[in-house]
Scaffold this active site. Structure first.
Site, PDB file in Angstrom:
ATOM      1  CG  HIS A   4      -2.075   0.973   1.078  1.00 56.66           C
ATOM      2  ND1 HIS A   4      -3.405   0.613   1.123  1.00 56.66           N
ATOM      3  CD2 HIS A   4      -2.077   2.314   0.889  1.00 56.66           C
ATOM      4  CE1 HIS A   4      -4.167   1.678   0.959  1.00 56.66           C
ATOM      5  NE2 HIS A   4      -3.381   2.736   0.825  1.00 56.66           N
ATOM      6  CD  GLU A  12      -5.743   4.396  -4.637  1.00 58.33           C
ATOM      7  OE1 GLU A  12      -4.882   5.282  -4.478  1.00 58.33           O
ATOM      8  OE2 GLU A  12      -6.934   4.545  -4.336  1.00 58.33           O
TER       9      GLU A  12
HETATM   10  C1  BGC Z   1      -5.352   5.539  -0.801  1.00 57.84           C
HETATM   11  C2  BGC Z   1      -5.367   5.818   0.688  1.00 57.84           C
HETATM   12  C3  BGC Z   1      -5.656   7.298   0.906  1.00 57.84           C
HETATM   13  C4  BGC Z   1      -7.035   7.597   0.363  1.00 57.84           C
HETATM   14  C5  BGC Z   1      -7.463   9.053   0.531  1.00 57.84           C
HETATM   15  C6  BGC Z   1      -6.431   6.245  -1.578  1.00 57.84           C
HETATM   16  O1  BGC Z   1      -5.838   6.841  -2.681  1.00 57.84           O
HETATM   17  O2  BGC Z   1      -5.325   4.165  -1.046  1.00 57.84           O
HETATM   18  O3  BGC Z   1      -4.155   5.440   1.234  1.00 57.84           O
HETATM   19  O4  BGC Z   1      -5.534   7.667   2.238  1.00 57.84           O
HETATM   20  O5  BGC Z   1      -7.109   7.284  -1.003  1.00 57.84           O
HETATM   21  O6  BGC Z   1      -6.606   9.918  -0.137  1.00 57.84           O
END
Ligand code: BGC
Length: 401
Positions: free
Chosen positions: A117, A161
């Site tokens: 992550h 992501e």
């Molecule tokens: C990510 C998280 C992040 C969230 C809010 C996602 O892009 O996986 O780690 O905190 O969005 O920005």
């Protein structure tokens, strides 16, 4: 043909909340992000520090999830902890994450485990990072090390992501800030490396009985607001669809949606003062979840099950969190009633956590005191827990059978 009498949210549907190791554990000193926070260019407002101290307080976090009436918890294993030095995995760290997995089972929670992550070991960056020669074999060595502790884990997200990770490389190369709304093309080298790492990890994970693996894509919901269909499709391909295409044939794909991206004649239309915005500056657009699951299912041809691995809102007004989530879930129910195969909904996030450089945006269902680490369950958390007991009734028509 949709069966009008089948419940929209079937038995066994996962209802839970998500976190990520670096954002909640604290003192993730071996990771590249820790390096950037403490020895970087100084462009990050805050450091993660002790974070929410979930490294020690995870049993309390799991108790909260169970007591809310949720049945699933998504968390990540930290590569930098498990492999503090290349070739030397830590037995104690593997035991730590195994205890978390067992802790879920003891509480009747389904664990959804992410292997990567955003953060990587600082030593990998020193060796040239993800696009270096040995990166893939380092990652597969890490995956091999965690395989024995994944017994009984039904859902594993390999990489979180990849599209955002690859876009971050382009941003960094062009000196663009995190919040810069301009359109960026994800770095192709990073995209290729992550795609290969994902495929090789999936091959290894297939040896664990009952384990389903996939990756999670940050669905940007590119919508045509003047750019024209061709440019809109091209933008969507670059930042979303090429990553969804990689997921074809996987056991599932994780859908993560927060808002949308409006493609205008001159480029991205950034949310302005006339738009309702969330604490992080994104457009308030709860329908993004419905758009995202429909788009993902259409792109994958309906053959790959979907798991909503993140959806939520940064807000200081907990009533707004309820409003946003209700609208998002009503849209999700609509898509599912139309036949989109979604297996669960994991809200982002369980805790108010470290938002990649800042403590300001609060995404949590649960507040965390930054000094005592005391957790305070917010009304939105109780609302979500109650909704999951009888979602169709709670969402009215949209969620009805
Ligand atoms: C990510 C998280 C992040 C969230 C809010 C996602 O892009 O996986 O780690 O905190 O969005 O920005």
């Amino acid at each position: 043909m949709v069966n009008a009498h089948a419940p929209v949210f079937p038995d066994g549907f996962l209802w839970g909340a998500s976190t990520a190791a670096h954002q909640v554990e604290g003192n993730n000193v071996g990771s590249d992000f820790w390096q950037a926070e403490n020895h970087g260019t100084g462009d990050l407002a805050d450091r993660s520090g002790d974070a929410c101290d979930s490294y020690h307080r995870w049993p309390e976090d799991l108790d909260i999830v169970r007591d809310l009436g949720l049945n699933a918890y998504r968390f990540s294993i930290e590569w930098a902890r498990v492999v503090p030095a290349p070739g030397h995995p830590s037995r104690a760290m593997l035991d730590h994450y195994r205890r978390m997995i067992e802790g879920c089972a003891e509480r009747g929670l389904t664990p959804v485990v992410t292997l990567h992550h955003f953060t990587s070991p600082a030593w990998l960056r020193a060796e040239g990072g993800w696009t270096s020669e040995a990166a893939i074999s380092h990652f597969t060595a890490y995956v091999r090390a965690v395989l024995p502790i994944l017994d009984g884990v039904p859902w594993v997200c390999t990489i979180n992501e990849p599209n955002m990770v690859a876009m971050m490389v382009t941003r960094r190369a062009n000196g663009m800030g995190h919040a810069d709304p301009s359109f960026v093309t994800p770095d192709p080298g990073m995209t290729a490396a992550l795609s290969r790492a994902h495929a090789e990890a999936r091959e290894l994970l297939a040896s664990v009985p009952g384990l389903r693996s996939g990756w999670t894509v940050a669905n940007q919901n590119v919508q045509d607001h003047g750019a024209g269909p061709d440019r809109t499709a091209e933008m969507s391909y670059l930042i979303d669809d090429q990553y969804l295409d990689v997921a074809k044939g996987d056991d599932f794909v994780g859908v993560q949606a927060y808002s949308r991206l409006r493609a205008g004649r001159q480029g991205v239309i950034a949310p302005g003062p006339a738009d309702r915005r969330t604490m992080i500056g994104w457009e308030y657009y709860p329908l993004g979840l419905e758009d995202a699951v429909r788009h993902t299912a259409a792109r994958l041809g309906g053959s790959t099950p979907l798991l909503v691995t993140e959806n939520g809102i940064a807000t200081g007004d907990d009533g707004e969190r309820i409003e946003y989530t209700r609208e998002a879930l009503t849209g999700l129910a609509r898509a599912m009633a139309d036949g989109v195969d979604v297996r669960g909904y994991l809200h982002w996030s369980l805790l108010d956590n470290y938002e990649w450089g800042s403590w300001e945006p609060t995404f949590g269902l649960v507040a965390v005191d930054r000094t005592t680490f005391r957790r305070t369950v917010k009304p939105s958390a109780r609302w979500l827990g109650q909704l999951t007991q009888s979602p169709a009734a709670a969402l009215g028509q949209g969620g009805a059978a």
